[in-house]
Design a protein around this motif. Sequence first.
Motif, short mmCIF file in Angstrom:
data_model
loop_
_atom_site.label_atom_id
_atom_site.label_comp_id
_atom_site.label_asym_id
_atom_site.label_seq_id
_atom_site.Cartn_x
_atom_site.Cartn_y
_atom_site.Cartn_z
N ASP A 158 35.24 18.77 -28.04
CA ASP A 158 34.26 18.51 -26.99
C ASP A 158 33.27 17.44 -27.43
N ASP A 159 32.60 16.84 -26.46
CA ASP A 159 31.76 15.67 -26.73
C ASP A 159 30.36 16.11 -27.18
N PHE A 160 30.28 16.59 -28.41
CA PHE A 160 28.97 16.97 -28.95
C PHE A 160 28.05 15.77 -29.06
N ALA A 161 28.60 14.59 -29.32
CA ALA A 161 27.75 13.39 -29.47
C ALA A 161 26.97 13.13 -28.19
N ALA A 162 27.63 13.26 -27.03
CA ALA A 162 26.94 13.04 -25.76
C ALA A 162 25.85 14.08 -25.56
N ALA A 163 26.13 15.33 -25.91
CA ALA A 163 25.12 16.38 -25.75
C ALA A 163 23.92 16.11 -26.64
N VAL A 164 24.17 15.75 -27.89
CA VAL A 164 23.08 15.48 -28.83
C VAL A 164 22.26 14.28 -28.35
N ALA A 165 22.93 13.25 -27.88
CA ALA A 165 22.22 12.06 -27.40
C ALA A 165 21.35 12.37 -26.20
N ALA A 166 21.75 13.37 -25.41
CA ALA A 166 20.99 13.75 -24.21
C ALA A 166 19.92 14.79 -24.51
N GLY A 167 19.73 15.15 -25.76
CA GLY A 167 18.71 16.14 -26.09
C GLY A 167 19.07 17.55 -25.70
N VAL A 168 20.36 17.84 -25.62
CA VAL A 168 20.82 19.18 -25.29
C VAL A 168 21.00 19.97 -26.57
N GLU A 169 20.52 21.20 -26.61
CA GLU A 169 20.76 22.07 -27.74
C GLU A 169 22.13 22.72 -27.57
N VAL A 170 22.93 22.66 -28.62
CA VAL A 170 24.29 23.19 -28.57
C VAL A 170 24.36 24.45 -29.43
N THR A 171 25.41 25.22 -29.20
CA THR A 171 25.58 26.49 -29.89
C THR A 171 26.79 26.42 -30.80
N ALA A 172 26.65 26.98 -32.00
CA ALA A 172 27.77 27.10 -32.93
C ALA A 172 28.13 28.56 -33.11
N TYR A 173 29.44 28.84 -33.13
CA TYR A 173 29.95 30.19 -33.35
C TYR A 173 30.54 30.37 -34.75
N SER A 174 30.79 29.25 -35.44
CA SER A 174 31.53 29.32 -36.70
C SER A 174 31.11 28.19 -37.63
N VAL A 175 31.51 28.30 -38.89
CA VAL A 175 31.27 27.24 -39.85
C VAL A 175 31.96 25.96 -39.41
N GLU A 176 33.20 26.09 -38.91
CA GLU A 176 33.94 24.91 -38.47
C GLU A 176 33.22 24.19 -37.34
N GLU A 177 32.67 24.96 -36.41
CA GLU A 177 31.95 24.34 -35.31
C GLU A 177 30.66 23.70 -35.79
N LEU A 178 29.98 24.35 -36.73
CA LEU A 178 28.78 23.76 -37.31
C LEU A 178 29.08 22.39 -37.91
N GLU A 179 30.18 22.31 -38.65
CA GLU A 179 30.52 21.06 -39.32
C GLU A 179 30.91 19.98 -38.30
N GLU A 180 31.57 20.39 -37.21
CA GLU A 180 31.92 19.43 -36.17
C GLU A 180 30.66 18.88 -35.50
N ILE A 181 29.69 19.75 -35.25
CA ILE A 181 28.43 19.30 -34.65
C ILE A 181 27.65 18.41 -35.61
N ALA A 182 27.60 18.82 -36.87
CA ALA A 182 26.84 18.05 -37.87
C ALA A 182 27.41 16.64 -38.04
N ALA A 183 28.69 16.47 -37.79
CA ALA A 183 29.31 15.16 -37.94
C ALA A 183 28.77 14.15 -36.95
N VAL A 184 28.16 14.61 -35.85
CA VAL A 184 27.58 13.68 -34.87
C VAL A 184 26.07 13.79 -34.84
N GLY A 185 25.50 14.56 -35.75
CA GLY A 185 24.07 14.84 -35.76
C GLY A 185 23.22 13.61 -35.98
N PRO A 186 21.91 13.80 -36.21
CA PRO A 186 21.26 15.13 -36.32
C PRO A 186 21.16 15.83 -34.96
#
Length: 383
Positions: A94-122
């Motif tokens: 999913d497009d976490f980068a677009a969500a982060v750029a839009a100032g949307v707070e996203v939810t992580a359920y797992s370590v893998e998801e955390l790492e996927e989100i962090a890759a487009v962070g902060p």
Amino acid sequence: MSDPVPARAEIVVDLAAVRHNVRILKDLVSVDGPVALMAVVKADGYGHGMVEVAAAARDAGADWLGVATIDEALALRAAGDRGPLLCWLSAPGDDFAAAVAAGVEVTAYSVEELEEIAAVGPARVQLKVDTGLSRGGAPRAAWHDFFAVAGDLEREGRITVSGIWSHLAASDEPAHPANDAQEAAFRDALSLAASAGLDPDVAHLANSAAAILRPSAHFDLVRCGIATYGLDPAPGVSPRLGLRPAMTVRARLLMSKEVAAGEGVSYGHTWHAPEDTTVGVVPAGYGEGIPRAAGNTASVWVGDSRRPIRGRVCMDQLVVDLDGELPPPGTEVVLFGPGDLGEPTAQDWADAVGTISYEIVTRVGGRLSRRFVDADETAGGDR
């Protein structure tokens, strides 16, 4: 319900009712101290219109908005919403980068998801823990590693852990043992997160039913979905709060006709007239999200009376028993509404087909048009 009805059928949403409900809920949860309120507007605002309901909820003081998907969150941003906004359902890729750029707070359920989100962070990330619903969220056995990785990523500046949350399985049943067990588990999760160095802005557990029935579960924020729309999350249990249903579904009668005793009605002839009567044809069916199971179980409002649906609901229409009357084509038919005049409510329909009001209002739509009214404007204030 005296407004002109369109040629076929429509959903009417009272935005003043939404504001009224949000104000009631905010006052309720803030009795013992400030608690933020999230209006949940996923699934097109539970069938009421996501963008319009979100704006009304913000006007009434909703601190947060909540949606399921990133697409829903981005649609709210595109419509101009700039306040705190959380989404919680994503799939790999999913497009976490677009969500982060839009100032949307996203939810992580797992370590893998955390790492996927962090890759487009902060990114601002909320951590969901499974406290007993056994659905989304990190399972208890994974909490230690989940929080440890989140803490490491936060210290590296790749994410900010802005919240920790969970979801109750049985909040509409106050005596259910899962409520105490889940609240205790959530408190354990918060303690373990603190030990990992996490200090989120908000912790939240309560949905609509818990917001109303379980003050101990309020924490920093409550998430009100169905109650925002004026529907009772725990029928027969919730106190009367003055919530007002915001949705009315109505149509024009296409025709009325006489039916002789013994004649069958609609597909399969699952109902036969026990005596001479009259029936009316309503231009809405399961193509509009009307439950097919409503045949021979639910009722509608015609004129000044409830009229039962007879025979099977069809794709485009349904038939109602008019008990000998022959109202003219164009007569208003209310499938469900607030119940002010005695018309069926969404809860009545839910009871009739063995489901919950959430499903009734969320599924209705299809070819129905949607129109928004505002009692603040038309009646000079909240009704």
